[in-house]
Write a protein that holds these residues in place. Structure first.
Motif, mmCIF file in Angstrom:
data_model
loop_
_atom_site.group_PDB
_atom_site.id
_atom_site.type_symbol
_atom_site.label_atom_id
_atom_site.label_comp_id
_atom_site.label_asym_id
_atom_site.label_seq_id
_atom_site.Cartn_x
_atom_site.Cartn_y
_atom_site.Cartn_z
ATOM 1 N N ASP A 148 -1.221 6.147 5.713
ATOM 2 C CA ASP A 148 -2.270 5.379 5.034
ATOM 3 C C ASP A 148 -1.951 3.890 5.030
ATOM 4 O OD1 ASP A 148 -3.639 7.686 4.563
ATOM 5 O OD2 ASP A 148 -2.975 7.904 2.478
ATOM 6 N N HIS A 200 0.818 -1.208 0.000
ATOM 7 C CA HIS A 200 0.000 0.000 0.000
ATOM 8 C C HIS A 200 0.859 1.268 0.000
ATOM 9 C CE1 HIS A 200 -3.406 -2.634 0.957
ATOM 10 N NE2 HIS A 200 -4.168 -1.628 0.593
ATOM 11 N N TYR A 201 2.066 1.151 0.523
ATOM 12 C CA TYR A 201 2.952 2.321 0.519
ATOM 13 C C TYR A 201 3.508 2.569 -0.884
ATOM 14 C CZ TYR A 201 6.912 5.390 1.388
ATOM 15 O OH TYR A 201 7.806 6.427 1.330
ATOM 16 N N GLY A 244 0.449 2.786 -3.502
ATOM 17 C CA GLY A 244 -0.595 3.750 -3.160
ATOM 18 C C GLY A 244 -0.073 5.166 -3.299
ATOM 19 N N GLU A 245 -0.375 5.980 -2.318
ATOM 20 C CA GLU A 245 0.031 7.385 -2.360
ATOM 21 C C GLU A 245 1.356 7.621 -1.642
ATOM 22 O OE1 GLU A 245 -3.137 9.676 -0.797
ATOM 23 O OE2 GLU A 245 -4.582 9.095 -2.348
ATOM 24 N N ARG A 246 2.086 6.534 -1.357
ATOM 25 C CA ARG A 246 3.374 6.609 -0.648
ATOM 26 C C ARG A 246 3.246 7.361 0.668
ATOM 27 N NH1 ARG A 246 8.149 5.029 -3.188
ATOM 28 N NH2 ARG A 246 7.804 4.226 -5.293
ATOM 29 N N SER A 247 2.172 7.029 1.354
ATOM 30 C CA SER A 247 1.912 7.624 2.662
ATOM 31 C C SER A 247 2.080 6.556 3.734
ATOM 32 C CB SER A 247 0.504 8.216 2.720
ATOM 33 O OG SER A 247 0.156 8.562 4.046
#
Length: 226
Positions: A100, A90-91, A94-97
């Motif tokens: 999140d 997911h990192y 995804g949005e590299r958050s």
């Protein structure tokens, strides 16, 4: 009815821990639907406040169950690599958050925790009995056959885990598992069929059912309000 023991297998997830806590005394049907509802709301939690409430409620149920914290850790331990992969995927995709990705991993961990509470406080026969009483209301479904298969599989799992970690080469262990499964299945199926009504019989309801359902409703209302 008794639960399935995983002692000496190194696995805790899915095993039953006897006790006399509020959750142990709750009717299995009430407990199942209450915790499944809680899991649905916790799994859909999107805000930080709702996640915090989910985590705090999970810790509260741990305390109510009166089961040692180490048992819950052992249940979560096999899933740690999955949580790690979930966080990384997911990192990077995804949005590299980090926040999140951590939320996704935390949400999965919370769901595993509630699943453990359900299986730790509910004997195997009662849990399968809940599924049987659900399935028997669905047309054209062999509820008895499915429930029998579930019981055989769950009861054989401790032996499977023990043999998988046993001595000998991989082929020797596979051979022992195969022979053991054949012998165990025929004996266990016949035993379950001979005593099926007793195996899936549900216990009576009591005051603890209202408390458990009430706690679940309060949690769901809290998640909705925040």
């Amino acid at each position: 009815m008794t639960g399935v023991s995983y002692e000496n297998t190194g696995v805790s997830f899915g095993s039953y821990h006897g006790g006399d806590s509020l959750l142990h005394r709750t009717h299995p049907g009430v407990k199942f639907f209450s915790l499944v509802t809680v899991m649905l709301f916790a799994g859909g939690a999107e805000t930080k406040a709702s996640l915090i409430i989910s985590l705090l409620f999970l810790l509260l149920t741990f305390g109510i169950s009166k089961i040692p914290a180490y048992s819950y850790y052992r249940a979560l331990r096999p899933f740690i690599p999955i949580l790690g992969v979930s966080f990384i995927s997911h990192y990077f995709f995804g949005e590299r958050s980090i926040a999140d990705a951590a939320v996704v991993a935390l949400r999965i961990g919370i769901l595993i925790g509630f699943s453990s509470v359900l299986t730790f406080t509910t004997p195997t026969g009662e849990l399968v009995g809940v599924f049987y009483h659900i399935l028997r209301r669905i047309p054209f479904v062999d509820a008895k056959g499915i429930s029998t298969s579930m019981l055989v599989a769950v009861r054989f799992l401790p032996r499977f885990l023990s043999e998988a970690k046993g001595e000998g080469g991989i082929m020797e262990r596979i051979r022992r598992l195969y022979n053991g499964a054949l012998n165990y299945s025929s004996e266990s199926v016949q035993e379950i069929l001979d005593n099926f009504d007793e195996v899936v019989r549900m216990p009576g309801m009591g005051p603890s059912d209202a408390y458990t359902a009430g706690l679940a409703l309060i949690f769901c209302a809290g998640v909705i309000l925040v």
